[in-house]
Design a protein around this motif. Structure first.
Motif, mmCIF file in Angstrom:
data_model
loop_
_atom_site.group_PDB
_atom_site.id
_atom_site.type_symbol
_atom_site.label_atom_id
_atom_site.label_comp_id
_atom_site.label_asym_id
_atom_site.label_seq_id
_atom_site.Cartn_x
_atom_site.Cartn_y
_atom_site.Cartn_z
ATOM 1 N N GLN A 6 0.814 -1.202 0.000
ATOM 2 C CA GLN A 6 0.000 0.000 0.000
ATOM 3 C C GLN A 6 0.855 1.263 0.000
ATOM 4 O OE1 GLN A 6 -2.698 -0.310 3.280
ATOM 5 N NE2 GLN A 6 -3.935 -1.905 2.318
ATOM 6 N N THR A 7 2.108 1.154 0.472
ATOM 7 C CA THR A 7 2.980 2.320 0.483
ATOM 8 C C THR A 7 3.770 2.452 -0.815
ATOM 9 O OG1 THR A 7 4.823 1.104 1.474
ATOM 10 C CG2 THR A 7 3.223 2.120 2.974
ATOM 11 N N GLN A 8 3.708 1.459 -1.689
ATOM 12 C CA GLN A 8 4.436 1.523 -2.948
ATOM 13 C C GLN A 8 3.746 2.480 -3.922
ATOM 14 O OE1 GLN A 8 4.477 -2.771 -3.880
ATOM 15 N NE2 GLN A 8 6.702 -2.546 -4.057
ATOM 16 N N PRO A 9 4.534 3.138 -4.800
ATOM 17 C CA PRO A 9 3.937 3.938 -5.864
ATOM 18 C C PRO A 9 3.066 3.050 -6.747
ATOM 19 C CG PRO A 9 6.300 4.349 -5.675
ATOM 20 C CD PRO A 9 6.000 3.150 -4.831
ATOM 21 N N THR A 10 1.952 3.584 -7.194
ATOM 22 C CA THR A 10 0.977 2.778 -7.942
ATOM 23 C C THR A 10 0.866 3.256 -9.380
ATOM 24 O OG1 THR A 10 -0.301 2.420 -5.930
ATOM 25 C CG2 THR A 10 -1.417 1.987 -8.008
ATOM 26 N N LEU A 11 0.828 2.297 -10.307
ATOM 27 C CA LEU A 11 0.617 2.618 -11.716
ATOM 28 C C LEU A 11 -0.424 1.682 -12.292
ATOM 29 C CD1 LEU A 11 2.134 0.424 -13.883
ATOM 30 C CD2 LEU A 11 4.125 1.337 -12.707
ATOM 31 N N LEU A 12 -1.027 2.137 -13.374
ATOM 32 C CA LEU A 12 -2.030 1.347 -14.078
ATOM 33 C C LEU A 12 -1.498 1.018 -15.461
ATOM 34 C CD1 LEU A 12 -4.870 0.131 -14.523
ATOM 35 C CD2 LEU A 12 -5.651 2.444 -15.137
ATOM 36 N N ALA A 37 -5.382 -3.621 -16.601
ATOM 37 C CA ALA A 37 -6.661 -3.558 -17.317
ATOM 38 C C ALA A 37 -6.418 -4.025 -18.743
ATOM 39 C CB ALA A 37 -7.210 -2.132 -17.306
ATOM 40 N N THR A 38 -7.408 -4.705 -19.315
ATOM 41 C CA THR A 38 -7.261 -5.237 -20.669
ATOM 42 C C THR A 38 -8.059 -4.459 -21.700
ATOM 43 O OG1 THR A 38 -9.034 -6.839 -20.214
ATOM 44 C CG2 THR A 38 -6.751 -7.559 -19.847
ATOM 45 N N SER A 39 -8.614 -3.307 -21.296
ATOM 46 C CA SER A 39 -9.334 -2.450 -22.242
ATOM 47 C C SER A 39 -9.415 -1.041 -21.674
ATOM 48 C CB SER A 39 -10.747 -2.984 -22.512
ATOM 49 O OG SER A 39 -11.560 -2.844 -21.349
ATOM 50 N N SER A 40 -9.728 -0.090 -22.538
ATOM 51 C CA SER A 40 -9.876 1.293 -22.085
ATOM 52 C C SER A 40 -11.029 1.433 -21.109
ATOM 53 C CB SER A 40 -10.077 2.224 -23.286
ATOM 54 O OG SER A 40 -8.917 2.272 -24.091
ATOM 55 N N ASP A 41 -12.127 0.733 -21.376
ATOM 56 C CA ASP A 41 -13.285 0.821 -20.485
ATOM 57 C C ASP A 41 -12.967 0.253 -19.107
ATOM 58 O OD1 ASP A 41 -14.793 2.012 -22.453
ATOM 59 O OD2 ASP A 41 -15.681 0.131 -23.158
ATOM 60 N N GLU A 42 -12.233 -0.842 -19.073
ATOM 61 C CA GLU A 42 -11.856 -1.412 -17.782
ATOM 62 C C GLU A 42 -10.898 -0.466 -17.040
ATOM 63 O OE1 GLU A 42 -9.761 -5.431 -15.861
ATOM 64 O OE2 GLU A 42 -10.031 -5.260 -18.039
ATOM 65 N N ALA A 43 -10.007 0.188 -17.788
ATOM 66 C CA ALA A 43 -9.084 1.139 -17.172
ATOM 67 C C ALA A 43 -9.840 2.313 -16.546
ATOM 68 C CB ALA A 43 -8.096 1.645 -18.223
ATOM 69 N N ILE A 44 -10.857 2.812 -17.256
ATOM 70 C CA ILE A 44 -11.649 3.926 -16.722
ATOM 71 C C ILE A 44 -12.393 3.495 -15.463
ATOM 72 C CG2 ILE A 44 -13.630 5.420 -17.161
ATOM 73 C CD1 ILE A 44 -11.041 6.328 -18.483
ATOM 74 N N ALA A 45 -12.903 2.271 -15.457
ATOM 75 C CA ALA A 45 -13.595 1.771 -14.266
ATOM 76 C C ALA A 45 -12.647 1.709 -13.071
ATOM 77 C CB ALA A 45 -14.187 0.389 -14.558
ATOM 78 N N ILE A 46 -11.407 1.297 -13.302
ATOM 79 C CA ILE A 46 -10.417 1.260 -12.215
ATOM 80 C C ILE A 46 -10.086 2.676 -11.757
ATOM 81 C CG2 ILE A 46 -8.018 0.673 -11.647
ATOM 82 C CD1 ILE A 46 -8.295 -1.746 -13.517
ATOM 83 N N LEU A 47 -9.925 3.586 -12.708
ATOM 84 C CA LEU A 47 -9.585 4.965 -12.372
ATOM 85 C C LEU A 47 -10.689 5.636 -11.554
ATOM 86 C CD1 LEU A 47 -7.950 6.073 -15.733
ATOM 87 C CD2 LEU A 47 -6.831 6.055 -13.499
ATOM 88 N N GLU A 48 -11.914 5.312 -11.849
ATOM 89 C CA GLU A 48 -13.025 5.895 -11.096
ATOM 90 C C GLU A 48 -12.938 5.533 -9.615
ATOM 91 O OE1 GLU A 48 -16.480 4.498 -13.072
ATOM 92 O OE2 GLU A 48 -16.388 5.992 -14.682
ATOM 93 N N GLN A 49 -12.381 4.362 -9.328
ATOM 94 C CA GLN A 49 -12.282 3.910 -7.946
ATOM 95 C C GLN A 49 -10.926 4.226 -7.317
ATOM 96 O OE1 GLN A 49 -14.872 2.547 -6.282
ATOM 97 N NE2 GLN A 49 -16.135 2.824 -8.121
#
Length: 373
Positions: A6-12, A37-49
Motif C-alpha cells: 500500500q505504500t508503494q507507488p501505484t501505476l495502471l 486492465a485489458t481495455s480502455s473501459d476497464e481502465a476507466i472503471a479502475i480509475l473511477e475507484q
C-alpha cells in the motif's frame, strides 16, 4: 505484505493482451504496485475507484474498441494529475505527433518492451508526478495565503469606506462651507473602494489562473485586450466614469510574462487617468492595443497634462501631483519596474493642456500569432 504494498507507488497498465500485462507486472512489480486492465473501459472503471493513488498510466495504443489515444485524452481531461505513457509497436507518425503535441503523453515506449527502458521511463514519470504534487501543494498554500491577506486587508478597508460614507452623509454643509471635510471623506471612501477592488481583482486572477489543467502543455493565455476587458469589468467606477472609457484594438497579442502584475499596472494607470480628469468638462480615456511596430498598450486621457519638469522625473524620482489624496510618487516607478521585468518598459507622453498618454511596451514574441479584432 499488504501494508508494504500500500505504500508503494501505484501505476495502471493497460493492454488487451493478458500475457503482455503479466510480463509488465513481473518486470516492475518489485518496485511498484501495478494495477492491470485489458481495455480502455476497464481502465476507466479502475480509475473511477482508484484515481487518488494512481500516479502513472501506461497504455498500449492498438486495442479493440477504444484505442490508447482515446484513453489518454480522457485521462488528461478527467485525471490531469496522472502522468501518461504510451506503448506502441506501430510507426504511426501522425498519431505520435498528435499525442505529444497536445500534451496527452509524457513518454512513448516502443514494443517489444525492454526492461531497462521501462524502469528508466517509470522512474522519470514518478519523479514528474511528485514534482507536480509538490508544486500543487505550494500553489494551494499560496492561494490560501492570498485569500487570507485579501480578507485581512479588505475588512479594515471596508470599515474605512463605510465610515467615510457616514461622514459624508452627516456633514453639515453650513459648518463645512469650503467642503474640506466632505472632500476628505469622499477621497478616503473612493481610495478605500479602489484598494478593495485591486486586492480582490488580484486574488481572483491568481486563484482562477491556478485552476487551469495540469497537463504539461496546458496554458491559459492572457491577451492585452482580455486584461483590459477584465479590468473594466471589475474596476470600481463611479456612475459616470465608465462612460469615459473606450478601447481600440488594432491587433491583439498574448501577454505571457506576469499577466497578473500587468493587470495591476493597468489598474494603477487607469486610476491616475481618472484622477486627472476630475475637473475636465468632457473627460475621455482611451485604451489602444497594437502590435506595430511592436506589441504595446496605450492609455490616453484628455486631462490637463503634465509639466515637462515633472514628466521627466516620473519614472526615476518619487514625485507626485496628488499628495493631498495620498499619492507618494512611487506608482509609476513601480509600474515601470514591472514592465521592465517583463522585458518591456513604460513611456510617458504629455504636454500641459494636451492630455497624457502612457504606453506599456512589450517584447516581441517569436512566432506569435496576431489576432485582429
Amino acid at each position: 505484505m499488504n501494508d508494504i504494498r500500500q505504500t508503494q507507488p501505484t501505476l495502471l497498465y493497460v493492454d488487451d493482451e493478458e500475457l503482455a500485462c503479466k510480463y509488465f507486472a513481473r518486470t516492475v512489480g518489485a518496485d511498484y504496485e501495478v494495477l492491470l486492465a485489458t481495455s480502455s473501459d476497464e481502465a476507466i472503471a479502475i480509475l473511477e475507484q482508484e484515481n487518488a493513488r494512481i500516479a502513472v498510466l501506461v497504455t498500449d495504443f492498438r486495442m479493440p474498441g477504444r484505442d490508447g489515444g482515446d484513453l489518454l485524452r480522457q485521462v488528461a481531461l478527467e485525471y490531469p494529475h496522472i502522468v501518461r505513457i504510451l506503448v506502441t509497436a506501430y510507426a504511426d507518425v501522425e498519431m505520435l505527433l498528435r499525442t505529444v503535441n497536445t500534451g496527452e503523453v509524457f513518454r512513448i515506449l516502443e514494443k517489444p518492451l525492454k526492461p531497462a527502458a521501462v524502469r528508466d521511463t517509470l522512474q522519470l514519470a514518478f519523479e514528474r508526478y511528485h514534482e507536480r504534487a509538490m508544486q500543487n501543494q505550494r500553489l494551494i498554500a499560496i492561494d490560501e495565503t492570498l485569500a487570507f491577506i485579501a480578507h485581512e486587508l479588505n475588512t479594515p478597508l471596508a470599515a474605512i469606506a463605510l465610515n467615510a460614507h457616514s461622514i459624508e452623509d452627516r456633514t453639515d454643509a453650513q459648518r463645512d462651507a469650503e467642503g474640506e471635510i466632505l472632500g476628505a471623506a469622499k477621497s478616503m471612501r473612493e481610495s478605500a473602494q479602489y484598494c478593495m477592488a485591486v486586492v480582490s481583482s488580484f486574488w481572483r486572477s491568481v486563484h482562477n489562473g491556478r485552476r487551469q489543467p495540469e497537463g504539461d502543455e496546458a496554458r491559459i493565455e492572457s491577451t492585452a485586450h482580455g486584461l483590459i476587458s477584465a479590468l473594466l469589468d471589475t474596476y470600481p467606477f463611479t456612475t459616470a466614469q465608465r462612460s469615459w472609457v473606450q478601447v481600440d484594438v488594432d491587433s491583439d497579442f498574448a501577454v505571457l510574462a506576469q499577466p497578473n502584475c500587468v493587470a495591476l499596472v493597468l489598474s494603477s494607470l487607469l486610476s491616475n487617468a481618472l484622477r486627472a480628469l476630475a475637473e475636465v468638462r468632457s473627460p475621455s480615456v482611451r485604451f489602444t492595443v497594437t502590435t506595430e511596430p511592436h506589441p504595446s498598450i496605450g492609455i490616453c486621457d484628455n486631462g490637463p497634462g503634465i509639466p515637462p519638469e515633472i514628466k521627466d522625473r516620473l519614472l526615476t524620482d518619487p514625485i507626485t501631483t496628488h499628495a493631498k489624496s495620498g499619492g507618494n510618487g512611487l506608482g509609476l516607478i513601480l509600474c515601470n519596474r514591472v514592465m521592465q521585468s517583463c522585458g518591456g518598459g513604460l513611456r510617458i507622453e504629455s504636454t500641459p493642456g494636451g492630455g497624457t498618454t502612457v504606453v506599456l511596451d512589450f517584447p516581441h514574441i517569436k512566432g506569435q500569432t496576431h489576432r485582429s479584432c
